[in-house]
Design a protein around this motif. Structure first.
Motif, PDB file in Angstrom:
ATOM      1  N   ILE A   1      -2.886  15.321 -11.102  1.00 18.60           N
ATOM      2  CA  ILE A   1      -2.296  16.093  -9.749  1.00 18.60           C
ATOM      3  C   ILE A   1      -0.914  16.542  -9.878  1.00 18.60           C
ATOM      4  CG2 ILE A   1      -1.904  15.975  -7.338  1.00 18.60           C
ATOM      5  CD1 ILE A   1      -4.090  13.726  -7.045  1.00 18.60           C
ATOM      6  N   HIS A   2      -0.640  17.604  -9.514  1.00 17.51           N
ATOM      7  CA  HIS A   2       0.612  18.439  -9.888  1.00 17.51           C
ATOM      8  C   HIS A   2       1.386  18.124  -8.624  1.00 17.51           C
ATOM      9  CE1 HIS A   2      -0.854  21.434 -13.025  1.00 17.51           C
ATOM     10  NE2 HIS A   2      -1.003  20.216 -13.589  1.00 17.51           N
ATOM     11  N   ALA A   3       0.790  18.162  -7.490  1.00 13.26           N
ATOM     12  CA  ALA A   3       1.563  18.097  -6.063  1.00 13.26           C
ATOM     13  C   ALA A   3       0.568  17.750  -5.001  1.00 13.26           C
ATOM     14  CB  ALA A   3       2.335  19.295  -5.667  1.00 13.26           C
ATOM     15  N   LEU A   4       1.123  17.024  -4.021  1.00 12.93           N
ATOM     16  CA  LEU A   4       0.423  16.745  -2.704  1.00 12.93           C
ATOM     17  C   LEU A   4       1.255  16.979  -1.542  1.00 12.93           C
ATOM     18  CD1 LEU A   4      -0.931  13.014  -3.693  1.00 12.93           C
ATOM     19  CD2 LEU A   4      -2.321  14.921  -3.355  1.00 12.93           C
TER      20      LEU A   4
ATOM     21  N   LEU B   1       4.108   8.461   1.290  1.00 17.02           N
ATOM     22  CA  LEU B   1       4.451   7.847  -0.013  1.00 17.02           C
ATOM     23  C   LEU B   1       3.552   8.161  -1.351  1.00 17.02           C
ATOM     24  CD1 LEU B   1       5.203   4.052   0.807  1.00 17.02           C
ATOM     25  CD2 LEU B   1       6.820   5.853   0.659  1.00 17.02           C
ATOM     26  N   ILE B   2       2.303   8.563  -1.098  1.00 22.06           N
ATOM     27  CA  ILE B   2       1.455   8.892  -2.067  1.00 22.06           C
ATOM     28  C   ILE B   2       1.666  10.218  -2.514  1.00 22.06           C
ATOM     29  CG2 ILE B   2      -0.607   9.498  -0.575  1.00 22.06           C
ATOM     30  CD1 ILE B   2      -0.760   7.610  -3.917  1.00 22.06           C
ATOM     31  N   VAL B   3       2.181  11.125  -1.670  1.00 21.62           N
ATOM     32  CA  VAL B   3       2.645  12.297  -1.969  1.00 21.62           C
ATOM     33  C   VAL B   3       3.527  12.399  -3.115  1.00 21.62           C
ATOM     34  CG1 VAL B   3       1.478  13.407   0.092  1.00 21.62           C
ATOM     35  CG2 VAL B   3       4.154  12.996  -0.010  1.00 21.62           C
ATOM     36  N   GLN B   4       4.455  11.211  -3.023  1.00 16.59           N
ATOM     37  CA  GLN B   4       5.576  11.206  -4.112  1.00 16.59           C
ATOM     38  C   GLN B   4       5.110  10.449  -5.555  1.00 16.59           C
ATOM     39  OE1 GLN B   4       9.632  11.130  -1.938  1.00 16.59           O
ATOM     40  NE2 GLN B   4       7.918  10.020  -0.328  1.00 16.59           N
ATOM     41  N   GLY B   5       3.674  10.170  -5.269  1.00 18.59           N
ATOM     42  CA  GLY B   5       3.135   9.307  -6.397  1.00 18.59           C
ATOM     43  C   GLY B   5       3.480   7.936  -6.298  1.00 18.59           C
ATOM     44  N   ALA B   6       3.840   7.426  -5.204  1.00 17.42           N
ATOM     45  CA  ALA B   6       4.246   5.919  -5.071  1.00 17.42           C
ATOM     46  C   ALA B   6       2.925   5.322  -4.523  1.00 17.42           C
ATOM     47  CB  ALA B   6       5.398   5.891  -4.353  1.00 17.42           C
ATOM     48  N   GLU B   7       2.859   3.900  -4.946  1.00 17.77           N
ATOM     49  CA  GLU B   7       1.900   3.088  -4.222  1.00 17.77           C
ATOM     50  C   GLU B   7       2.612   2.334  -3.180  1.00 17.77           C
ATOM     51  OE1 GLU B   7      -0.682  -0.919  -5.480  1.00 17.77           O
ATOM     52  OE2 GLU B   7       0.836  -0.139  -6.826  1.00 17.77           O
ATOM     53  N   PRO B   8       2.093   2.580  -2.063  1.00 16.70           N
ATOM     54  CA  PRO B   8       2.599   1.550  -1.060  1.00 16.70           C
ATOM     55  C   PRO B   8       2.502   0.034  -1.227  1.00 16.70           C
ATOM     56  CG  PRO B   8       1.157   3.193  -0.002  1.00 16.70           C
ATOM     57  CD  PRO B   8       0.931   3.057  -1.606  1.00 16.70           C
TER      58      PRO B   8
END
Length: 367
Positions: free
Chosen positions: A248-251, A99-106
């Motif tokens: 951050i541009h990507a994860l 989820l964090i790699v999409q910028g989302a907080e779990p």
């Protein structure tokens, strides 16, 4: 005249399912779930579903992002060696890191625990680990399912699945569209094998006759089983503030497919990632696995995380500041490569002694 014998009276318990044991487990794990409460969720168990209020969590116009995963055959390692206490952390990590790699907080998590016969001692240890993972990630454990299925699983076996929902404010999600040639790739150290590659690990253990209950050859202060079962690192709390700041541009979460196949998943067309394995020291556990299996460097790069559990693409002028902030948050950070123009994909390369190579090498995966 013969008498009819009364028909045998069947019960669910005789068939192998104990409703009482299931009820007792729910009662035992309720405090574990309650301990994961956070704004938006009261984390009470017992209903048919769990509620979550994104507005109470501070979101104005959120996109919801969902992820689900399991732990793979690492579960079998935990079962065979009575290491049930942290396998739940792996379950949470595999979902929340995605989820964090999409910028989302779990925000909230649900688990599925399936077994042939419910052993409440084991099940409670597993769920305690899930609750630990949720606390580390900052999400609430709001429910789950325990399935007792005699005949489906051998005695003592179980399997796990996890489901997590997160949120990101509209317009702040990470899609890879900001990645540009010249971006620097930062790698965050893994905590071990994480949760991928265990079918190969277990095959090696069986074929080579490893004594897992003895000190590891590469670390005499630690049992080999404890090195192999080390839970997956959860990167959420260290990354979230930097993600929200737009730095951050990507994860890329390094799971099955290793560095070679996961990094291209977050790149736009026309960009290629180049990773130099001489940028960090190969962990001794990874060197042990490679030597035991005579595994070629390219195969290592597509099978294991090789010491890097998360890869960040950041602009060159932000890289040192981002690295410093992550180190202050407890991460070990390496400068592992860069983004260049080229066909969408990733090249992992090393020198003539890197990862036991006999000459300079490189492996390329095109997406």
């Amino acid at each position: 005249m013969s008498e009819n014998k009364p028909s045998k009276s069947y019960s669910y318990e005789q068939a192998g399912v104990s409703i009482a044991a299931g009820n007792a487990l729910v009662k035992a794990i309720a405090p574990l779930a309650k301990a994961t409460a956070r704004p938006g969720a009261d984390a009470e168990l017992g209903g048919f579903g769990g509620f979550f209020d994104p507005r109470a969590a501070g979101y104005k116009d959120p996109l919801l992002v969902a992820a689900n995963d399991g732990v793979g055959t690492k579960v079998k390692l935990a079962i065979d060696h009575d290491r049930h206490d942290a396998i739940g952390i792996d379950l949470v990590a595999m979902c929340v890191n995605d989820l964090i790699v999409q910028g989302a907080e779990p925000l909230f998590f649900l688990d599925y625990f399936a077994t042939g016969r419910l052993d409440n001692g084991v099940a409670e240890r597993v769920v305690a680990g899930i609750a630990d993972g949720c606390r580390i990630a900052g999400c609430a454990l709001i429910g789950g399912e325990t399935a007792e299925m005699p005949g489906m699983y051998a005695d003592g076996d179980y399997d796990l699945a996890g489901f997590c929902v997160g949120a990101v404010e509209r317009g702040e999600q990470l899609t890879g569209d900001k990645v540009a040639a010249g971006d620097v790739l930062l790698g965050l150290a893994s905590s071990g094998v994480h949760s991928n590659g265990y079918s190969l690990v277990r095959r090696l253990a069986a074929d080579k006759g490893w004594k897992l209950d003895r000190p590891a050859l590469f670390d005499p202060d630690r049992l080999l089983i404890d090195a192999l079962i080390e839970p997956t690192r959860i990167y959420v709390k260290s990354l979230l503030p930097i993600v929200r700041a737009g730095r951050i541009h990507a994860l890329a979460h390094i799971t099955g497919g290793g560095l070679l196949e996961n990094v291209p998943r977050v790149l736009p067309a026309g960009l290629h990632a180049r990773i130099d394995v001489d940028s960090w020291v190969q962990p001794r556990l990874m060197a042990f696995l490679q030597a035991q299996g005579h595994i070629e460097p390219a195969e290592m790069a597509r099978t294991f995380n090789c010491g890097i559990g998360m890869v960040l693409a950041v602009s060159a002028d932000e890289a040192r500041g981002v690295a410093a902030d992550l180190e202050a948050a407890g991460e070990t950070v390496f400068f592992i490569g860069a983004i260049e123009e080229g066909q969408r994909g990733c090249t992992v390369q090393g020198g003539d002694e890197s990862w036991s190579a006999r000459q300079s090498w490189e492996a390329t995966h095109l997406a």
